[in-house]
Design an enzyme around this catalytic site. Structure first.
Site, short mmCIF file in Angstrom:
data_model
loop_
_atom_site.label_atom_id
_atom_site.label_comp_id
_atom_site.label_asym_id
_atom_site.label_seq_id
_atom_site.Cartn_x
_atom_site.Cartn_y
_atom_site.Cartn_z
N LYS A 1 0.84 -1.21 0.00
CA LYS A 1 0.00 0.00 0.00
C LYS A 1 0.86 1.25 0.00
O LYS A 1 0.66 2.17 -0.78
CB LYS A 1 -0.91 0.00 1.24
N ASN A 2 1.85 1.29 0.90
CA ASN A 2 2.63 2.52 1.05
C ASN A 2 3.61 2.76 -0.10
O ASN A 2 4.23 3.81 -0.17
CB ASN A 2 3.37 2.52 2.39
N CYS B 1 -5.96 7.86 8.80
CA CYS B 1 -6.22 7.21 10.08
C CYS B 1 -5.98 8.19 11.21
O CYS B 1 -5.05 9.00 11.15
CB CYS B 1 -5.30 6.00 10.24
N ARG C 1 -1.54 14.83 13.09
CA ARG C 1 -0.75 14.48 11.91
C ARG C 1 -0.64 15.73 11.05
O ARG C 1 -1.31 15.90 10.03
CB ARG C 1 -1.38 13.32 11.13
N ASP D 1 2.74 20.48 8.22
CA ASP D 1 3.62 21.65 8.21
C ASP D 1 4.92 21.43 7.43
O ASP D 1 5.38 22.30 6.70
CB ASP D 1 3.94 22.09 9.66
N ASP E 1 3.95 0.83 12.09
CA ASP E 1 2.81 0.14 11.48
C ASP E 1 2.67 -1.31 11.93
O ASP E 1 1.71 -1.98 11.53
CB ASP E 1 2.91 0.21 9.94
N ILE F 1 6.49 7.32 17.04
CA ILE F 1 6.17 8.09 15.82
C ILE F 1 4.85 8.84 15.96
O ILE F 1 4.79 10.04 15.70
CB ILE F 1 6.11 7.16 14.57
N ARG G 1 -8.66 -0.64 4.09
CA ARG G 1 -7.82 0.41 3.50
C ARG G 1 -6.45 -0.15 3.13
O ARG G 1 -5.81 0.36 2.21
CB ARG G 1 -7.62 1.55 4.50
C1 UD1 Z 1 3.80 7.01 6.30
C2 UD1 Z 1 2.99 5.76 6.07
C3 UD1 Z 1 2.37 5.27 7.36
C4 UD1 Z 1 3.45 5.10 8.41
C5 UD1 Z 1 4.30 6.36 8.55
C6 UD1 Z 1 5.49 6.17 9.46
C7 UD1 Z 1 2.20 6.02 3.79
C8 UD1 Z 1 1.07 6.24 2.87
N1 UD1 Z 1 1.94 6.05 5.10
O1 UD1 Z 1 2.91 8.01 6.77
O2 UD1 Z 1 1.74 4.02 7.12
O3 UD1 Z 1 2.84 4.83 9.65
O4 UD1 Z 1 4.81 6.75 7.27
O5 UD1 Z 1 6.26 5.10 9.04
O6 UD1 Z 1 3.32 5.77 3.37
N2 UD1 Z 1 5.07 14.96 10.60
C9 UD1 Z 1 5.01 16.29 10.95
N3 UD1 Z 1 4.75 17.21 9.97
C10 UD1 Z 1 4.54 16.86 8.66
C11 UD1 Z 1 4.61 15.48 8.33
C12 UD1 Z 1 4.88 14.56 9.30
O7 UD1 Z 1 5.20 16.65 12.11
O8 UD1 Z 1 4.31 17.72 7.83
C13 UD1 Z 1 5.35 13.95 11.65
C14 UD1 Z 1 4.19 12.97 11.87
O9 UD1 Z 1 3.17 13.52 12.68
C15 UD1 Z 1 4.90 11.80 12.51
C16 UD1 Z 1 6.28 11.82 11.82
O10 UD1 Z 1 6.41 13.11 11.23
O11 UD1 Z 1 5.06 12.02 13.88
C17 UD1 Z 1 6.49 10.77 10.76
O12 UD1 Z 1 5.35 10.72 9.94
P1 UD1 Z 1 5.48 10.45 8.39
O13 UD1 Z 1 6.70 9.62 8.13
O14 UD1 Z 1 5.37 11.73 7.65
O15 UD1 Z 1 4.19 9.58 8.12
P2 UD1 Z 1 3.35 9.54 6.78
O16 UD1 Z 1 4.21 9.82 5.61
O17 UD1 Z 1 2.09 10.31 6.96
#
Ligand code: UD1
Length: 415
Positions: free
Chosen positions: A22-23, A114, A119, A122, A303, A325, A396
């Protein structure tokens, strides 16, 4: 919302074929506005994929699907994703980079996904600004504009998967070179980079913390295979461990499974790795793992945190699980306690699990995708009947979970 009804107590055995990740498929789909044509194989049939296809068709990318193959043809792209589509999935934010690059502008309502606590987006917005975009975020809509993005040096304050992917999508055709420091190293990011490189991009260093993207003026059509889903594979391995079972997990990339195999060996499971197959044989009752802590790849994935918590809830001994995370990834702990588990949740990030001999069936709620998977695991090893509500969360990210589980002897049906 639908539900799963599970009768616990069967020892799982047999073979499970693992689907495409999926990811990995979601960022590859988000790249399609950059390409006139593309073909993607090993695509899993998931609701997140169906929702992403709806976004693509809505913005002007024609999609045809044949089994697990998707073909795309990109016409004139309308760089707007409405709230009704973006609210369904967090990964809709990945279109920011590709639409900005393809059209010079993008307008995306704040994404859903989710509920794993705060989340924010920024860093996505910061990254686009660093690449030269003008951004306005009034009315819950992210509006970006840049005639042509310009390469820059970006040091990520947090190793974010999505931000790393968005920068790659935005800068593959930007003017000049982009460097991402403290980049995420997940295999799914490498799948995206390998795909873009096959299309003519110039990306190096993916899989390390420093990725270099030299902008090219155009990308050409090509095809890509989606890598196997390491989280799905881990989920089935844990199912085997929880039920004293024995499974052959087929079509996996064993390199991506190292941390999971090492962790499950500590529980007393016998694990053998073959080419693209993992064999797991579980003892009648597993040992607990004293300390498990989540971190970005190549470490233990967030995950898989809910699934390992379900497993630890019937292990011999105590286990401390630390979620590093996501601040809101804990609700499955309360649901497991409804089934007789002994889990203390501290500050929503630390879980102390004291293994009980057996869980008992109960009526429980999935609050997110992987939490739902954890409850299925718990239901399969519990005494009696478990009802897991909100099965849509599970759909999903898991392809055909009911038929895959039934094929290995699990008693589960969807209502
Ligand atoms: C992706 C995966 C998700 C997985 C996660 C962490 C997909 C579609 N989803 O989610 O399944 O659980 O990686 O391995 O690939 N953060 C910020 N600001 C931002 C973006 C992220 O503070 O703008 C923080 C998040 O809140 C979190 C951390 O960064 O604490 C890591 O999240 P991130 O790696 O970005 O997760 P996703 O890409 O959303």
């Amino acid at each position: 919302m639908g539900k799963y009804v599970i009768t616990g107590g069967s020892r799982l055995s047999g073979e499970v074929p693992i689907s495409g990740a999926k990811n990995a498929v979601l960022p590859v789909l988000a790249a399609l506005p950059l390409l006139k044509e593309a073909s993607i194989c090993n695509v899993p049939f998931l609701s997140d994929v169906a929702n992403t296809i709806e976004i693509l068709e809505n913005i002007g990318v024609k999609i045809t699907t044949e089994g697990s193959v998707i073909r795309s043809e990109t016409g004139i792209v309308r760089p707007v994703i409405d709230n009704s589509l973006s609210c369904k999935m967090r990964s809709s934010v990945l279109f920011l980079g590709s639409l900005l690059s393809a059209c010079g502008e993008a307008e995306i309502s704040y994404p859903g996904g989710c509920a794993l606590g705060a989340r924010p987006v920024d860093m996505h917005i910061w990254a686009m600004k660093m690449l030269g975009a003008k951004i306005n975020t009034d009315d819950n809509v992210i509006r970006c504009e840049a005639k042509r993005l310009k390469g820059a040096n970006l040091h990520l304050p947090i190793q974010s998967v999505g931000v790393t992917e968005n920068i790659i999508l935005a800068s593959a055709m930007a003017e000049g070179t982009t460097i991402i420091d403290n980049a995420a190293r997940e295999p799914e990011i490498c799948n995206l980079c390998d795909f873009l490189n096959m299309c003519g991009a110039d990306i190096t260093g993916h899989g390390t913390k420093r990725i270099k993207i030299k902008g090219v003026s155009e990308l050409h059509p090509c095809s890509v295979a989606i890598i196997p889903d390491r989280i799905e594979a881990a989920t089935y391995m844990i199912m085997a461990a929880a039920t004293g079972g024995e499974l052959f997990i087929k079509n996996v990339n064993t390199d991506h499974m190292r941390v999971i195999c090492a962790m499950l060996r500590k529980t007393g499971c016998i694990i053998k790795e073959y080419n693209k197959t993992i064999y797991i044989e579980a003892p009648q009752r597993i040992y607990s793992i004293p300390y498990i802590s989540t971190a970005p790849y190549p470490y233990f994935p967030t995950d898989v945190q809910p699934q390992i918590m379900a497993l630890m809830s019937t292990a011999q001994g105590q286990s401390v699980i630390k979620e590093n995370i996501f601040s809101g990834r804990y609700k499955h702990g309360d649901e497991l306690n409804k089934m007789g588990a002994d889990i203390t949740i501290k500050d929503n990030r630390t879980f102390i699990t004291t293994g009980v001999r057996s869980l008992v069936g109960a009526n429980v709620n999935a609050w997110d995708l992987r939490g739902g998977a954890a409850l299925i695991i718990a239901g399969l090893c519990a005494e009696g009947i478990t009802v897991v509500n909100n099965k849509e969360y599970v759909e999903r990210g898991y392809e055909s979970p009911v038929s895959k589980i039934r094929n290995i002897g699990g008693k589960i049906r969807a209502l």
